[in-house]
Design an enzyme around this catalytic site. Sequence first.
Site, short mmCIF file in Angstrom:
data_model
loop_
_atom_site.label_atom_id
_atom_site.label_comp_id
_atom_site.label_asym_id
_atom_site.label_seq_id
_atom_site.Cartn_x
_atom_site.Cartn_y
_atom_site.Cartn_z
N TRP A 67 1.56 34.24 43.86
CA TRP A 67 2.79 34.86 44.38
C TRP A 67 3.96 33.89 44.34
CZ3 TRP A 67 2.36 39.63 43.70
CH2 TRP A 67 1.19 40.32 44.01
N ASP A 111 7.66 33.55 52.15
CA ASP A 111 6.97 34.82 51.96
C ASP A 111 5.77 34.80 52.91
OD1 ASP A 111 5.32 36.90 51.17
OD2 ASP A 111 5.27 36.35 49.05
N LYS A 151 0.15 44.43 54.05
CA LYS A 151 -0.98 43.55 54.30
C LYS A 151 -1.37 43.59 55.78
CE LYS A 151 -0.59 42.54 50.05
NZ LYS A 151 0.09 41.44 49.40
C1 LIG Z 1 0.85 41.30 48.15
C2 LIG Z 1 1.76 40.15 48.14
C3 LIG Z 1 2.98 40.18 47.41
C4 LIG Z 1 3.40 41.37 46.56
O1 LIG Z 1 3.74 42.43 47.36
P1 LIG Z 1 4.33 43.78 46.73
O2 LIG Z 1 4.80 44.49 47.96
O3 LIG Z 1 3.23 44.47 46.01
O4 LIG Z 1 5.45 43.41 45.83
C5 LIG Z 1 3.79 39.07 47.49
N1 LIG Z 1 3.45 38.01 48.22
C6 LIG Z 1 2.31 37.94 48.91
C7 LIG Z 1 1.98 36.72 49.71
C8 LIG Z 1 1.42 39.01 48.90
O5 LIG Z 1 0.28 38.95 49.58
#
Ligand SMILES: *Cc1c(COP(=O)(O)O)cnc(C)c1O
Length: 360
Positions: A101, A171, A195
């Site tokens: 990511w 993030d 998540k």
């Molecule tokens: C799942 C995830 C993403 C991507 O998320 P989307 O909503 O599908 O774009 C980005 N960063 C992390 C840490 C993730 O777990």
Amino acid sequence: MSRVYNFSAGPAVLPEEVLKEAAAEMLDYNGTGMSVMEMSHRSKAFEEIINSAEQDLRDLMNIPDNYKVLFMQGGASQQFAMIPMNFMKNRVADYIITGQWAKKAAKEAEKYGKVNRIASSEDQTFSYIPDCSDLPVSEDADYVYICENNTIYGTKFKELPNTKGKTLIADVSSCFLSEPVDVEKYGMIYGGVQKNIGPAGVVIAIIREDLITEDVLEGTPTMLTYKTHADAKSLYNTPPAYGIYICGKVFKWLKAQGGLAAIKEKNEKKAKVLYDFLDQSKMFKGTVVKKDRSLMNVPFVTGDADLDAKFVKEAKEAGLENLKGHRSVGGMRASIYNAMPYEGVVALVEFMKKFEEENA
Ligand SMILES: *Cc1c(COP(=O)(O)O)cnc(C)c1O
């Protein structure tokens, strides 16, 4: 009706109480005679929903008044572009690469300026967090970027990097609301909610006010400018209304659990059951350096791909779902987010013990 223990990395398990409440309100939300899906985002009822969601999130995370809370769309991945578009004033940014990511975010930022990858753990398949106490932070960097919890690899920053005064952007998709945070240490915290918080389709960003300006890169679309959403209190256009409503319910559920300090304790207790088992097992092995282990995502392997596949299959038959690891790590991954009950982790460990005995 029977529910399984769902170890999916995302979209992931939600609290059963929240789902039941939403089901009960499906046809008639709070005397409106309609579902939240069917109402105007400008209605009084929805205004109440989004305002209390924001307030509850502020209470949970202790968000200072000089930070804005934005509910947006496009998932976490949309932020990979919005961040440079809005913050790359010098067209330079530093990225710490601890997994797929962060890698994707850095690659996207490269479309807009110079990206310095100032640390990486790719040399060991991202199984650890690099020492970030004294990194070569670029003098003209607009920000330093991290992915705080690495969903795929199961690592977590236990200490934030020393950014040498630069704005930190994180993030937190897969560790959102899993433990208390000191918001003031960040310029921006963001995450997709699927998540640990709610249904896919909502991304929440918490951004320090002074960073939100009209001074964005030329050509940045209105919808991708943070100021648009900040000025309109997340109602510039139709927001992902039903998703925000569910997030709001999860915030109330977290408050009822005792808030983030209490949820952290529960998460530590759950993760310990699994990690303690992995540390003494002869068959299963955790893939992450101990000090960097995530409380949320726990990858493990047997070392034998056929045995891994057999495990995943038999676990599913036993009501333990979505344990297959990400293709880049192989093996298994148990995501044990806030809404995974303690009993679910115990059931997993009991199953692993039995599997180990039967396949020794
Ligand atoms: C799942 C995830 C993403 C991507 O998320 P989307 O909503 O599908 O774009 C980005 N960063 C992390 C840490 C993730 O777990």
